[in-house]
Design a protein around this motif. Structure first.
Motif, PDB file in Angstrom:
ATOM      1  N   THR A  65      -6.884  -5.811 -12.909  1.00 37.76           N
ATOM      2  CA  THR A  65      -7.094  -5.807 -14.356  1.00 37.76           C
ATOM      3  C   THR A  65      -5.901  -6.396 -15.105  1.00 37.76           C
ATOM      4  O   THR A  65      -5.758  -6.185 -16.300  1.00 37.76           O
ATOM      5  N   SER A  66      -5.054  -7.134 -14.393  1.00 37.34           N
ATOM      6  CA  SER A  66      -3.892  -7.755 -15.038  1.00 37.34           C
ATOM      7  C   SER A  66      -3.951  -9.271 -14.879  1.00 37.34           C
ATOM      8  O   SER A  66      -4.809  -9.800 -14.185  1.00 37.34           O
ATOM      9  N   GLY A  67      -3.015  -9.941 -15.483  1.00 42.78           N
ATOM     10  CA  GLY A  67      -2.913 -11.388 -15.364  1.00 42.78           C
ATOM     11  C   GLY A  67      -2.109 -11.829 -14.157  1.00 42.78           C
ATOM     12  O   GLY A  67      -2.001 -13.014 -13.877  1.00 42.78           O
ATOM     13  N   ALA A  68      -1.547 -10.889 -13.412  1.00 37.47           N
ATOM     14  CA  ALA A  68      -0.730 -11.200 -12.233  1.00 37.47           C
ATOM     15  C   ALA A  68      -1.595 -11.201 -10.968  1.00 37.47           C
ATOM     16  O   ALA A  68      -2.647 -10.580 -10.927  1.00 37.47           O
ATOM     17  N   VAL A  69      -1.125 -11.890  -9.955  1.00 37.04           N
ATOM     18  CA  VAL A  69      -1.773 -11.870  -8.647  1.00 37.04           C
ATOM     19  C   VAL A  69      -1.198 -10.687  -7.864  1.00 37.04           C
ATOM     20  O   VAL A  69       0.000 -10.433  -7.904  1.00 37.04           O
ATOM     21  N   HIS A  70      -2.056  -9.949  -7.158  1.00 36.68           N
ATOM     22  CA  HIS A  70      -1.640  -8.771  -6.411  1.00 36.68           C
ATOM     23  C   HIS A  70      -2.171  -8.793  -4.987  1.00 36.68           C
ATOM     24  O   HIS A  70      -3.006  -9.625  -4.645  1.00 36.68           O
ATOM     25  N   THR A  71      -1.705  -7.840  -4.186  1.00 42.97           N
ATOM     26  CA  THR A  71      -2.304  -7.559  -2.887  1.00 42.97           C
ATOM     27  C   THR A  71      -2.551  -6.059  -2.809  1.00 42.97           C
ATOM     28  O   THR A  71      -1.941  -5.275  -3.544  1.00 42.97           O
ATOM     29  N   ILE A  72      -3.423  -5.704  -1.910  1.00 43.09           N
ATOM     30  CA  ILE A  72      -3.605  -4.310  -1.517  1.00 43.09           C
ATOM     31  C   ILE A  72      -3.323  -4.325  -0.027  1.00 43.09           C
ATOM     32  O   ILE A  72      -4.065  -4.926   0.751  1.00 43.09           O
ATOM     33  N   THR A  73      -2.211  -3.734   0.364  1.00 45.37           N
ATOM     34  CA  THR A  73      -1.728  -3.823   1.738  1.00 45.37           C
ATOM     35  C   THR A  73      -1.381  -2.434   2.250  1.00 45.37           C
ATOM     36  O   THR A  73      -0.430  -1.812   1.776  1.00 45.37           O
ATOM     37  N   ALA A  74      -2.174  -1.962   3.214  1.00 43.69           N
ATOM     38  CA  ALA A  74      -1.921  -0.643   3.785  1.00 43.69           C
ATOM     39  C   ALA A  74      -0.594  -0.634   4.525  1.00 43.69           C
ATOM     40  O   ALA A  74      -0.203  -1.634   5.130  1.00 43.69           O
ATOM     41  N   LEU A  75       0.093   0.483   4.467  1.00 41.77           N
ATOM     42  CA  LEU A  75       1.307   0.673   5.259  1.00 41.77           C
ATOM     43  C   LEU A  75       0.867   1.288   6.584  1.00 41.77           C
ATOM     44  O   LEU A  75       0.397   2.424   6.635  1.00 41.77           O
ATOM     45  N   GLU A  76       0.984   0.498   7.636  1.00 46.08           N
ATOM     46  CA  GLU A  76       0.460   0.891   8.943  1.00 46.08           C
ATOM     47  C   GLU A  76       0.970   2.241   9.423  1.00 46.08           C
ATOM     48  O   GLU A  76       0.221   3.022  10.005  1.00 46.08           O
ATOM     49  N   ASN A  77       2.238   2.513   9.169  1.00 49.16           N
ATOM     50  CA  ASN A  77       2.812   3.776   9.663  1.00 49.16           C
ATOM     51  C   ASN A  77       2.285   5.001   8.917  1.00 49.16           C
ATOM     52  O   ASN A  77       2.582   6.123   9.293  1.00 49.16           O
ATOM     53  N   SER A  78       1.500   4.802   7.841  1.00 50.62           N
ATOM     54  CA  SER A  78       0.955   5.929   7.094  1.00 50.62           C
ATOM     55  C   SER A  78      -0.513   6.202   7.423  1.00 50.62           C
ATOM     56  O   SER A  78      -1.067   7.189   6.950  1.00 50.62           O
ATOM     57  N   LEU A  79      -1.123   5.351   8.215  1.00 52.46           N
ATOM     58  CA  LEU A  79      -2.551   5.508   8.494  1.00 52.46           C
ATOM     59  C   LEU A  79      -2.810   6.727   9.384  1.00 52.46           C
ATOM     60  O   LEU A  79      -2.110   6.929  10.382  1.00 52.46           O
ATOM     61  N   PRO A  80      -3.818   7.515   9.053  1.00 52.76           N
ATOM     62  CA  PRO A  80      -4.189   8.617   9.941  1.00 52.76           C
ATOM     63  C   PRO A  80      -4.644   8.062  11.300  1.00 52.76           C
ATOM     64  O   PRO A  80      -5.141   6.936  11.381  1.00 52.76           O
ATOM     65  N   GLU A  81      -4.477   8.844  12.334  1.00 52.32           N
ATOM     66  CA  GLU A  81      -4.863   8.411  13.676  1.00 52.32           C
ATOM     67  C   GLU A  81      -6.349   8.039  13.695  1.00 52.32           C
ATOM     68  O   GLU A  81      -7.200   8.784  13.206  1.00 52.32           O
ATOM     69  N   GLY A  82      -6.651   6.861  14.237  1.00 50.17           N
ATOM     70  CA  GLY A  82      -8.024   6.389  14.347  1.00 50.17           C
ATOM     71  C   GLY A  82      -8.557   5.669  13.124  1.00 50.17           C
ATOM     72  O   GLY A  82      -9.700   5.215  13.119  1.00 50.17           O
ATOM     73  N   ALA A  83      -7.749   5.556  12.078  1.00 49.96           N
ATOM     74  CA  ALA A  83      -8.195   4.902  10.847  1.00 49.96           C
ATOM     75  C   ALA A  83      -8.102   3.386  10.962  1.00 49.96           C
ATOM     76  O   ALA A  83      -7.216   2.856  11.629  1.00 49.96           O
ATOM     77  N   TYR A 126      -0.413   2.560   0.402  1.00 49.39           N
ATOM     78  CA  TYR A 126      -0.550   1.108   0.339  1.00 49.39           C
ATOM     79  C   TYR A 126       0.354   0.563  -0.760  1.00 49.39           C
ATOM     80  O   TYR A 126       0.831   1.319  -1.620  1.00 49.39           O
ATOM     81  N   ILE A 127       0.574  -0.748  -0.708  1.00 48.71           N
ATOM     82  CA  ILE A 127       1.476  -1.408  -1.651  1.00 48.71           C
ATOM     83  C   ILE A 127       0.866  -2.714  -2.140  1.00 48.71           C
ATOM     84  O   ILE A 127      -0.092  -3.218  -1.568  1.00 48.71           O
ATOM     85  N   CYS A 128       1.474  -3.259  -3.172  1.00 44.98           N
ATOM     86  CA  CYS A 128       1.267  -4.650  -3.576  1.00 44.98           C
ATOM     87  C   CYS A 128       2.520  -5.382  -3.114  1.00 44.98           C
ATOM     88  O   CYS A 128       3.628  -5.075  -3.577  1.00 44.98           O
ATOM     89  N   ILE A 129       2.362  -6.296  -2.175  1.00 47.60           N
ATOM     90  CA  ILE A 129       3.528  -6.961  -1.576  1.00 47.60           C
ATOM     91  C   ILE A 129       4.470  -7.575  -2.621  1.00 47.60           C
ATOM     92  O   ILE A 129       5.666  -7.302  -2.594  1.00 47.60           O
ATOM     93  N   PRO A 130       3.970  -8.385  -3.571  1.00 49.52           N
ATOM     94  CA  PRO A 130       4.934  -9.006  -4.490  1.00 49.52           C
ATOM     95  C   PRO A 130       5.539  -8.055  -5.516  1.00 49.52           C
ATOM     96  O   PRO A 130       6.547  -8.394  -6.139  1.00 49.52           O
ATOM     97  N   HIS A 131       4.967  -6.876  -5.688  1.00 51.16           N
ATOM     98  CA  HIS A 131       5.462  -5.965  -6.730  1.00 51.16           C
ATOM     99  C   HIS A 131       5.920  -4.612  -6.198  1.00 51.16           C
ATOM    100  O   HIS A 131       6.148  -3.681  -6.979  1.00 51.16           O
ATOM    101  N   VAL A 132       6.096  -4.491  -4.893  1.00 49.84           N
ATOM    102  CA  VAL A 132       6.514  -3.208  -4.326  1.00 49.84           C
ATOM    103  C   VAL A 132       7.907  -2.814  -4.820  1.00 49.84           C
ATOM    104  O   VAL A 132       8.171  -1.638  -5.067  1.00 49.84           O
ATOM    105  N   ARG A 133       8.786  -3.771  -5.008  1.00 48.07           N
ATOM    106  CA  ARG A 133      10.138  -3.453  -5.496  1.00 48.07           C
ATOM    107  C   ARG A 133      10.118  -2.917  -6.919  1.00 48.07           C
ATOM    108  O   ARG A 133      11.028  -2.214  -7.333  1.00 48.07           O
ATOM    109  N   ALA A 134       9.060  -3.251  -7.658  1.00 45.13           N
ATOM    110  CA  ALA A 134       8.906  -2.731  -9.024  1.00 45.13           C
ATOM    111  C   ALA A 134       8.193  -1.380  -9.012  1.00 45.13           C
ATOM    112  O   ALA A 134       7.923  -0.812 -10.063  1.00 45.13           O
TER     113      ALA A 134
END
Length: 144
Positions: A65-83, A126-134
């Motif tokens: 819903t913004s004018g910026a480009v984003h990602t939705i990127t799961a953090l692998e080490n946080s996934l429940p077993e079998g997910a 999960y994170i947005c790769i280009p905006h995780v530092r923000a």
């Protein structure tokens, strides 16, 4: 509309008046998600809501819903077993998703949506790769 162009058009008085504005949406953003359209929206630097609760088998829909480009990127080490791993671009792991971002992959453009169905209960980060530092991080809590 570009914020700087708008502020310049309004003049310096408007600039001072808007400088302290702390709305979670920028001047070019839509209203936050709700209803059938989407479950999670995105501003320039955050997911709205940051934490979302759902149940197993229910799809979750993100919308840029913004004018910026984003990602939705799961953090692998946080996934429940079998997910299943999830990321915009359909990547099978976090390393591939991060590498793809460097080559313009996995981008979710303005007004685009991404959907994922969670089949395993637990907490997913999960994170947005280009905006995780923000601080653009999110969490999905999935219950039975």
């Amino acid at each position: 509309m570009n914020r700087r162009v708008l502020l310049a058009a309004l003049g310096t008085g408007a600039t001072a008046g808007l400088a302290g504005c702390s709305s979670v949406l920028s001047l070019s953003d839509d209203e936050p998600c709700g209803g059938d359209e989407c479950d999670i929206g995105m501003t320039r630097n955050e997911f709205l809501p940051e934490t979302y609760e759902t149940t197993v088998g229910e799809p979750v829909v993100w919308k840029n819903t913004s004018g910026a480009v984003h990602t939705i990127t799961a953090l692998e080490n946080s996934l429940p077993e079998g997910a299943d791993y999830f990321a915009t671009g359909g990547y099978e792991d976090e390393e591939t998703a991060r590498t793809a971002w460097d080559h313009h992959g996995g981008r979710l453009g303005t007004r685009e949506t991404f959907e994922h169905t969670f089949d395993v209960p637990g907490t997913y980060e999960y994170i947005c790769i280009p905006h995780v530092r923000a601080g653009m991080v999110g969490e999905i809590i999935v219950t039975e």
